[in-house]
Design an enzyme around this catalytic site. Structure first.
Site, mmCIF file in Angstrom:
data_model
loop_
_atom_site.group_PDB
_atom_site.id
_atom_site.type_symbol
_atom_site.label_atom_id
_atom_site.label_comp_id
_atom_site.label_asym_id
_atom_site.label_seq_id
_atom_site.Cartn_x
_atom_site.Cartn_y
_atom_site.Cartn_z
ATOM 1 N N ASN A 31 119.806 -81.857 -27.860
ATOM 2 C CA ASN A 31 119.077 -80.722 -27.484
ATOM 3 C C ASN A 31 120.225 -79.763 -27.636
ATOM 4 O OD1 ASN A 31 116.825 -79.290 -26.602
ATOM 5 N ND2 ASN A 31 118.207 -79.121 -24.844
ATOM 6 N N LEU B 224 124.664 -77.417 -2.887
ATOM 7 C CA LEU B 224 124.178 -76.647 -1.906
ATOM 8 C C LEU B 224 122.645 -76.466 -1.456
ATOM 9 C CD1 LEU B 224 125.167 -74.834 0.636
ATOM 10 C CD2 LEU B 224 125.583 -73.192 -0.783
ATOM 11 N N ASP C 122 111.013 -74.284 -29.752
ATOM 12 C CA ASP C 122 112.271 -75.086 -29.372
ATOM 13 C C ASP C 122 113.283 -74.763 -30.228
ATOM 14 O OD1 ASP C 122 113.978 -77.162 -29.153
ATOM 15 O OD2 ASP C 122 112.392 -78.710 -29.455
ATOM 16 N N TYR D 266 126.178 -84.720 -19.905
ATOM 17 C CA TYR D 266 125.879 -83.368 -20.108
ATOM 18 C C TYR D 266 127.104 -82.341 -20.192
ATOM 19 C CZ TYR D 266 125.813 -78.672 -17.902
ATOM 20 O OH TYR D 266 125.975 -77.405 -17.467
ATOM 21 N N HIS D 267 128.145 -82.680 -19.449
ATOM 22 C CA HIS D 267 129.299 -81.794 -19.312
ATOM 23 C C HIS D 267 130.089 -81.962 -20.656
ATOM 24 C CE1 HIS D 267 128.607 -82.113 -14.734
ATOM 25 N NE2 HIS D 267 129.289 -80.616 -14.969
ATOM 26 N N THR E 179 130.392 -74.264 -18.514
ATOM 27 C CA THR E 179 130.520 -74.912 -17.217
ATOM 28 C C THR E 179 132.168 -75.073 -16.855
ATOM 29 O OG1 THR E 179 129.886 -76.743 -15.824
ATOM 30 C CG2 THR E 179 129.815 -77.090 -17.961
ATOM 31 N N LYS F 72 128.550 -79.596 -23.227
ATOM 32 C CA LYS F 72 129.174 -77.847 -23.280
ATOM 33 C C LYS F 72 130.620 -78.093 -23.950
ATOM 34 C CE LYS F 72 126.045 -76.262 -20.504
ATOM 35 N NZ LYS F 72 125.345 -74.967 -20.607
ATOM 36 N N SER G 157 130.465 -86.139 -17.397
ATOM 37 C CA SER G 157 129.081 -86.694 -17.663
ATOM 38 C C SER G 157 128.797 -86.268 -19.211
ATOM 39 C CB SER G 157 128.185 -85.860 -16.685
ATOM 40 O OG SER G 157 127.845 -84.526 -16.985
ATOM 41 N N ARG H 65 120.467 -79.156 -18.480
ATOM 42 C CA ARG H 65 121.798 -78.762 -17.685
ATOM 43 C C ARG H 65 121.945 -79.809 -16.459
ATOM 44 N NH1 ARG H 65 120.688 -78.676 -12.268
ATOM 45 N NH2 ARG H 65 118.878 -77.167 -11.550
HETATM 46 P P1 NAD Z 1 117.113 -74.979 -16.142
HETATM 47 O O1 NAD Z 1 116.878 -76.180 -16.595
HETATM 48 O O2 NAD Z 1 116.410 -74.332 -14.923
HETATM 49 O O3 NAD Z 1 116.830 -73.857 -17.340
HETATM 50 C C1 NAD Z 1 117.045 -73.936 -18.660
HETATM 51 C C2 NAD Z 1 115.948 -73.567 -19.764
HETATM 52 O O4 NAD Z 1 116.143 -73.894 -20.900
HETATM 53 C C3 NAD Z 1 114.493 -74.248 -19.065
HETATM 54 O O5 NAD Z 1 113.527 -73.613 -18.659
HETATM 55 C C4 NAD Z 1 114.356 -75.087 -20.515
HETATM 56 O O6 NAD Z 1 113.054 -75.281 -20.554
HETATM 57 C C5 NAD Z 1 114.963 -74.209 -21.330
HETATM 58 N N1 NAD Z 1 115.438 -75.211 -22.570
HETATM 59 C C6 NAD Z 1 116.128 -76.238 -22.733
HETATM 60 N N2 NAD Z 1 116.383 -76.590 -24.058
HETATM 61 C C7 NAD Z 1 115.749 -75.855 -24.718
HETATM 62 C C8 NAD Z 1 115.294 -75.709 -26.203
HETATM 63 N N3 NAD Z 1 115.803 -76.425 -26.872
HETATM 64 N N4 NAD Z 1 114.627 -74.501 -26.663
HETATM 65 C C9 NAD Z 1 114.235 -73.828 -25.684
HETATM 66 N N5 NAD Z 1 114.462 -73.854 -24.429
HETATM 67 C C10 NAD Z 1 115.083 -74.707 -23.835
HETATM 68 O O7 NAD Z 1 118.653 -74.620 -16.166
HETATM 69 P P2 NAD Z 1 119.529 -73.543 -15.159
HETATM 70 O O8 NAD Z 1 120.180 -73.916 -13.832
HETATM 71 O O9 NAD Z 1 118.920 -72.208 -15.227
HETATM 72 O O10 NAD Z 1 120.728 -73.231 -15.876
HETATM 73 C C11 NAD Z 1 120.855 -72.580 -17.196
HETATM 74 C C12 NAD Z 1 122.326 -72.401 -17.829
HETATM 75 O O11 NAD Z 1 123.319 -72.426 -17.074
HETATM 76 C C13 NAD Z 1 122.408 -73.964 -18.402
HETATM 77 O O12 NAD Z 1 123.056 -73.980 -19.661
HETATM 78 C C14 NAD Z 1 123.383 -74.651 -17.413
HETATM 79 O O13 NAD Z 1 124.127 -75.734 -18.191
HETATM 80 C C15 NAD Z 1 124.181 -73.547 -17.106
HETATM 81 N N6 NAD Z 1 124.793 -73.726 -15.661
HETATM 82 C C16 NAD Z 1 124.036 -73.805 -14.704
HETATM 83 C C17 NAD Z 1 124.432 -74.110 -13.416
HETATM 84 C C18 NAD Z 1 123.662 -74.202 -12.221
HETATM 85 O O14 NAD Z 1 124.368 -74.536 -11.085
HETATM 86 N N7 NAD Z 1 122.349 -74.107 -12.265
HETATM 87 C C19 NAD Z 1 125.766 -74.012 -13.204
HETATM 88 C C20 NAD Z 1 126.965 -73.809 -14.305
HETATM 89 C C21 NAD Z 1 126.223 -73.640 -15.603
HETATM 90 N N1 USQ Z 2 126.999 -84.221 -4.538
HETATM 91 C C1 USQ Z 2 126.894 -84.419 -3.164
HETATM 92 N N2 USQ Z 2 125.622 -84.688 -2.713
HETATM 93 C C2 USQ Z 2 124.491 -84.150 -3.253
HETATM 94 C C3 USQ Z 2 124.583 -83.893 -4.508
HETATM 95 C C4 USQ Z 2 125.859 -83.345 -5.092
HETATM 96 O O1 USQ Z 2 127.754 -85.083 -2.851
HETATM 97 O O2 USQ Z 2 123.371 -84.424 -2.782
HETATM 98 C C5 USQ Z 2 128.274 -83.859 -5.177
HETATM 99 C C6 USQ Z 2 128.453 -84.292 -6.663
HETATM 100 O O3 USQ Z 2 128.757 -85.691 -6.566
HETATM 101 C C7 USQ Z 2 129.733 -83.340 -7.228
HETATM 102 C C8 USQ Z 2 129.138 -82.013 -6.566
HETATM 103 O O4 USQ Z 2 128.378 -82.335 -5.476
HETATM 104 O O5 USQ Z 2 130.665 -83.702 -6.847
HETATM 105 C C9 USQ Z 2 128.320 -80.969 -7.626
HETATM 106 O O6 USQ Z 2 127.393 -81.589 -7.839
HETATM 107 P P1 USQ Z 2 126.172 -80.864 -8.338
HETATM 108 O O7 USQ Z 2 124.948 -81.732 -8.534
HETATM 109 O O8 USQ Z 2 125.646 -79.823 -7.318
HETATM 110 O O9 USQ Z 2 126.533 -80.064 -9.723
HETATM 111 P P2 USQ Z 2 126.949 -80.549 -11.130
HETATM 112 O O10 USQ Z 2 126.312 -81.843 -11.373
HETATM 113 O O11 USQ Z 2 128.316 -80.477 -11.371
HETATM 114 O O12 USQ Z 2 126.188 -79.543 -12.077
HETATM 115 C C10 USQ Z 2 125.887 -78.390 -11.558
HETATM 116 C C11 USQ Z 2 124.824 -77.947 -12.547
HETATM 117 C C12 USQ Z 2 125.406 -77.670 -14.049
HETATM 118 C C13 USQ Z 2 126.560 -76.782 -13.966
HETATM 119 C C14 USQ Z 2 127.484 -77.484 -12.903
HETATM 120 C C15 USQ Z 2 128.810 -76.351 -12.723
HETATM 121 O O13 USQ Z 2 123.541 -78.738 -12.520
HETATM 122 O O14 USQ Z 2 124.365 -77.284 -14.885
HETATM 123 O O15 USQ Z 2 127.184 -77.039 -15.284
HETATM 124 O O16 USQ Z 2 126.812 -77.433 -11.708
HETATM 125 S S1 USQ Z 2 130.175 -77.424 -12.436
HETATM 126 O O17 USQ Z 2 130.001 -78.110 -11.235
HETATM 127 O O18 USQ Z 2 131.136 -76.396 -12.264
HETATM 128 O O19 USQ Z 2 130.515 -78.038 -13.561
#
Ligand code: NAD
Ligand code: USQ
Length: 394
Positions: free
Chosen positions: A118, A239, A74, A181-182, A144, A185, A179, A100
């Protein structure tokens, strides 16, 4: 290069680690498996079955002949974080390891506090470890696009020149996330920028848009190398959810009017962007921001594209707007810096969608339609989970 990938058991971390390894970099991987525990907590599962990290590392060695150094632990534990960075001595640390999901962070106080603790504390630990072990290590941090929110002006790449009362400065672009979460970041970005300015570290903040896709050249080499694919109402992104809903005959869940517009990219472009950032590091002391996406679409655009690509009937349903966000808004974000470094984007074509639909078809027997429900409402900070007393990963 020697590259340490944090969060390498996750959706993006795992394929990126393989991509970097395949490119000839020496790669180390770290995870605490928190992501797997969120699934246990919520009673959902990845559409695509995923092997344990240690098994995936072993299979990658069998398939490619390349070793990945692996640590389970961790990053919130400062001693663990320090030890890993000292043992591996990377030139770049790619940091994916955060909670995330925006909905997960909005469930209730416990999940909001967990998310920020975290994410913010583990990043601080990484910064301190880099400072102590070797300040020249380049931190490539996944941020993000959601840090900026949806302002009624063009979004610049990290910074904006402002003239105020006759004086001009270049300042961080205003942040207005939607959010907890955001927000985590945003807090990370401030901490990292501060460490670059005060300690002289160097970092690239990759403000990434919503990622789609699942298959990559490396993960397709063996069934046990596949990465996860989430479609549930908490971790499934828009998507990815829509393609699973289409294949299983479930209406596509457009929240509200569907004019919410986001930057987006193919998972294969995440891999390429990360490598480009590593290969072209910023100067010592520099905090650099790249807007990491290739195209922008509204939620309704995504739904219509999936409906067009699917060879069958697709219903689009406008459901309750469960988040507090603008349903219709201006959106135009600059994203030139990665293109300038040579990124060749995979754009969202009918062919891409058809390959995603075909992948879902293979695993559709694993879909639990109950998981589609959007259970978290931004306006109600309540415990929605039947197992709300369950422990968080730590
Ligand atoms: P994910 O949750 O699938 O992967 C994140 C990994 O980090 C997990 O395997 C989790 O176990 C690990 N983790 C979390 N906290 C930890 C800790 N304290 N110590 C060690 N490991 C830890 O997420 P993802 O979709 O692969 O996203 C990866 C990164 O990219 C995130 O930071 C997310 O915010 C960013 N991001 C993702 C998206 C998306 O669409 N998936 C879009 C924009 C940004
Ligand atoms: N949405 C719908 N229907 C659904 C799911 C989502 O209308 O079934 C909408 C949400 O309300 C939002 C948009 O789609 O307006 C995007 O939602 P999402 O869940 O696909 O994405 P988001 O919550 O923004 O988060 C994801 C990742 C996050 C990353 C972020 C990039 O989970 O880790 O940081 O995308 S960004 O959106 O550019 O901030």
């Amino acid at each position: 290069m020697r590259i340490l990938v944090l969060g390498a058991d996750g959706y993006l971390g795992w394929p990126t680690a393989l991509y970097l390894s395949n490119k000839g970099h020496e790669v180390g991987v770290v995870d605490n498996f928190a992501r797997r525990q969120y699934d246990y907590e919520m009673g959902v599962d990845s559409l695509v079955p995923i092997a344990q990290l240690q098994r995936r590392v072993q299979v990658w060695k069998e398939v490619s002949g390349k070793e990945l150094a692996c640590w389970a632990g961790d990053l919130v534990d400062p001693d663990f974080t320090h030890r890993v960075i000292k043992e591996f001595r990377p030139e770049a640390v790619v940091h994916f390891a955060e909670q995330r999901s925006a909905p997960y962070s909005m469930i209730d106080q416990k999940h909001a506090v967990y998310t920020q603790y975290n994410n913010v504390i583990n990043t601080l630990n990484v910064l301190y470890a880099i400072m102590d072990v070797d300040p020249s290590i380049h931190l490539v941090k996944l941020g993000t696009m959601g840090e900026y929110g949806t302002p009624n002006i063009d979004i610049e790449e990290g910074f904006i020149e402002i003239t105020h009362k006759g004086r001009t400065d270049v300042l961080p672009f205003p942040k207005n996330p939607h959010s907890f979460y955001h927000l985590s970041k945003v807090h990370d970005s401030h901490n990292i920028q501060f460490c670059c300015r005060v300690w002289g570290l160097r970092s690239t903040d990759l403000n990434q848009g919503v990622v789609y896709g699942q298959e990559t050249d490396e993960t397709m080499q063996h069934p046990e190398l596949l990465t996860r694919f989430d479609y549930d109402g908490v971790f499934g992104t828009v998507l990815n959810r829509f393609v699973v809903q289409a294949v299983t005959g479930h209406p596509l869940t457009v929240y509200g009017k569907g004019g919410q517009t986001r930057g987006t990219l193919d998972i294969r472009d995440t891999q390429a962007c990360v490598e480009l950032a590593c290969l072209n590091p910023p100067d010592q002391g520099e905090f650099r921001v790249f807007n990491q996406f290739t195209e922008q679409f509204s939620v309704l655009d995504f739904a219509n594209m999936v409906a067009d690509a699917y060879d069958g009937t697709v219903k689009i349903e406008h459901t309750e707007l469960v988040r507090v966000e603008k349903e219709e808004h201006y959106y135009n974000a600059v994203h030139t810096r990665l293109l300038d470094l040579g990124l060749e984007p995979h754009l969202l074509t009918a062919e891409t969608l058809q390959s995603m639909l075909a992948m879902v078809e293979r695993f559709k027997d694993r879909v639990d339609p109950k998981a589609f429900t959007a259970t978290v409402n931004w306006r109600h900070a309540t415990n929605y989970l039947p197992t709300s007393g369950s422990p968080l990963p730590r």
